[in-house]
Design an enzyme around this catalytic site. Structure first.
Site, PDB file in Angstrom:
ATOM      1  CD  GLN A   1      -1.149  -0.012   3.714  1.00  0.00           C
ATOM      2  OE1 GLN A   1      -1.541  -1.135   4.044  1.00  0.00           O
ATOM      3  NE2 GLN A   1      -1.512   1.089   4.356  1.00  0.00           N
TER       4      GLN A   1
ATOM      5  CB  CYS B   1      -4.390  -1.359   5.658  1.00  0.00           C
ATOM      6  SG  CYS B   1      -5.380  -0.511   6.907  1.00  0.00           S
TER       7      CYS B   1
ATOM      8  CG  HIS C   1      -2.634  -2.380   9.671  1.00  0.00           C
ATOM      9  ND1 HIS C   1      -2.616  -1.690   8.476  1.00  0.00           N
ATOM     10  CD2 HIS C   1      -1.822  -3.459   9.482  1.00  0.00           C
ATOM     11  CE1 HIS C   1      -1.840  -2.307   7.620  1.00  0.00           C
ATOM     12  NE2 HIS C   1      -1.342  -3.387   8.189  1.00  0.00           N
TER      13      HIS C   1
ATOM     14  CG  ASN D   1       1.113  -5.917   6.999  1.00  0.00           C
ATOM     15  OD1 ASN D   1       0.192  -5.192   6.645  1.00  0.00           O
ATOM     16  ND2 ASN D   1       1.920  -5.590   7.995  1.00  0.00           N
TER      17      ASN D   1
END
Length: 444
Positions: free
Chosen positions: A64, A70, A365, A386
């Site tokens: 990102q 996110c 997040h 992630n």
């Protein structure tokens, strides 16, 4: 009764600090290396090796970059995971995060205008108006907000609508857009409080939206209305699919019934009884789209639902407070990886409910659960995809200890088929509306 700190008190504090065992060594260590490095517990890292009994193959991680998208990356990644093998997409295939970013910014502007109009009779000093003006819009969002965007606008491949400089590094875009939104708030409030008709207010808002669209089109690129999808699959076979729209692409290549995916939270605060649903006032993006709605459950139920979905071969969108007890270089989220209490001989402990109630923690997040390690049927650690690129963590993947999940994980998105009947019924109830600043309204 107020009382200033006296010099005598300071002398006592100085003496107390000096006489504690190890003070000089600790001071040298912390001033040189910082708090977290000095408090790091290597055994916690050893205890959380990235090996999992359930481990979904999800491919290369996305990035990102310098943006707060996110929640979009996590949502689009869960969809990409499921269709990648079905259509033999190459490992680098991604859905366009810039496309959903464009429409999110556009819809958030309209959402802001509508809230400014609704609160125009309130003073600027009112908490709700102050809340709106503090951050007119931002990059973050919730699961139900990405659903609202996809249901209205569909999705496209990243090759059709690639990243722009302002989507990968969004600070300038957000600063400029928030300047315009605050300026427009002045105009709308002045019109309404000056006695303008609803027609005049609507006309002014439509002109504002035209300017917002032009700004986004010039900054992020003109979003596609129709396109051809061309690629070579992982076996090097050529494919060309012509005359697609974002909606038809979604229907053909993704095809999820997004109404089947619901937000499950764990918020153990007194104001949110378990097995009930909650919405948040003034939280959303698409007017008339899907509302943000959470079903609050106990943490053991929360984990059981995530395990069911992973066991069925489907990854899980989830939201956490990514700050505490994390090691970016090692790709680890584990309670005890930093032992500040032992380092300073200070009790820093708070319960999860206390952290929420007193502003110490909230969801910051969103990522994707792609695996879990089960020992005797119980989770010990979880595999996390992630969206910070492959240079951080274990080629972009993190390991999350089960204890850390209990303390700092707040949300998972689960398909209804994995919910027992009583929870489906609970989800379908009318939600209790929370205040706009409630921590469960935080945007990942």
């Amino acid at each position: 009764m107020t009382k200033a700190i006296s010099q005598e008190q300071i002398n006592d504090y100085r003496k107390d600090t000096a006489q504690r065992p190890g003070t000089a060594v600790i001071r040298r260590t912390v001033t040189k290396n910082g708090i977290y490095a000095s408090a790091q517990d290597a055994q916690t890292i050893i205890d959380n090796t990235p090996i999992f009994s359930i481990d979904l193959a999800t491919g290369k991680v996305a990035n990102q970059k310098q943006s707060g998208r996110c929640w979009m990356f996590a949502a689009l990644n869960t969809m990409r995971h499921e269709v990648k093998d079905l259509f033999k997409f190459p490992d680098g295939f991604e859905l366009s995060q810039n496309y959903t970013f464009f429409w999110d910014k556009f819809e958030k502007a309209n959402y802001f205008y509508e809230n400014i109009i609704k609160t125009a009779d309130q003073a600027l000093s009112s908490r709700k108006v102050s809340f709106l003006l503090q951050t007119p819009q931002q990059d973050g969002g919730q699961w139900d907000m990405i659903v609202a965007l996809i249901e209205k606008y569909g999705v496209v491949p990243q090759s059709v609508y690639p990243e722009a400089q302002a989507s990968s590094a969004s600070r300038e875009l957000n600063s400029t857009l928030n300047l315009k939104l605050r300026k427009d708030a002045v105009t709308l409030r002045d019109l309404i409080n000056g006695g303008a008709t609803s027609t005049e207010v609507t006309s002014a808002k439509e002109n504002m939206l035209q300017e917002i669209y032009r700004f986004l089109s010039l900054t992020l690129g003109e979003p596609p209305v129709a396109f051809d999808f061309e690629y070579r699959d992982d076996e090097k076979e050529y494919h060309l699919d012509q005359n697609l729209t974002p909606q038809s692409f979604y229907d053909k290549y993704i095809g999820w019934d997004l109404g089947e995916y619901v937000s499950i939270i764990n918020a153990p605060t007194a104001d949110k009884p378990y097995n009930h649903t909650y919405s948040v006032e003034m939280l959303g993006n698409v007017i008339g789209g899907r509302e943000v709605k959470h079903l609050n459950v106990e943490i053991e139920t929360f984990k059981e639902l995530a395990i069911k979905q992973l066991s069925a071969g489907q990854s899980v969108w989830f939201g956490v407070d990514m700050g505490p007890q994390t090691e970016r270089d090692n790709g680890l989220m584990a309670t005890g990886v930093h032992r500040e209490d032992e380092l300073f001989d200070i009790d820093f402990s708070m319960t999860k409910a206390q952290r929420l109630d007193y502003g110490e923690s909230l969801m910051t997040h969103a990522m994707v659960l792609t695996g879990v390690d089960l020992v005797d049927g119980k989770p010990t650690k979880w595999k996390v995809e992630n969206s910070w690129g492959d240079k951080i963590g274990n080629k972009g993947y993190f390991t999350m200890s089960d204890d850390w999940m209990s303390e700092y994980c707040y949300q998972v998105v689960i398909k209804k088929e994995f919910l027992p009947t009583n929870l489906v019924e609970a989800y379908n109830e009318k939600p209790t509306e929370l205040q706009p600043w409630d921590p469960m309204g935080a945007l990942a």
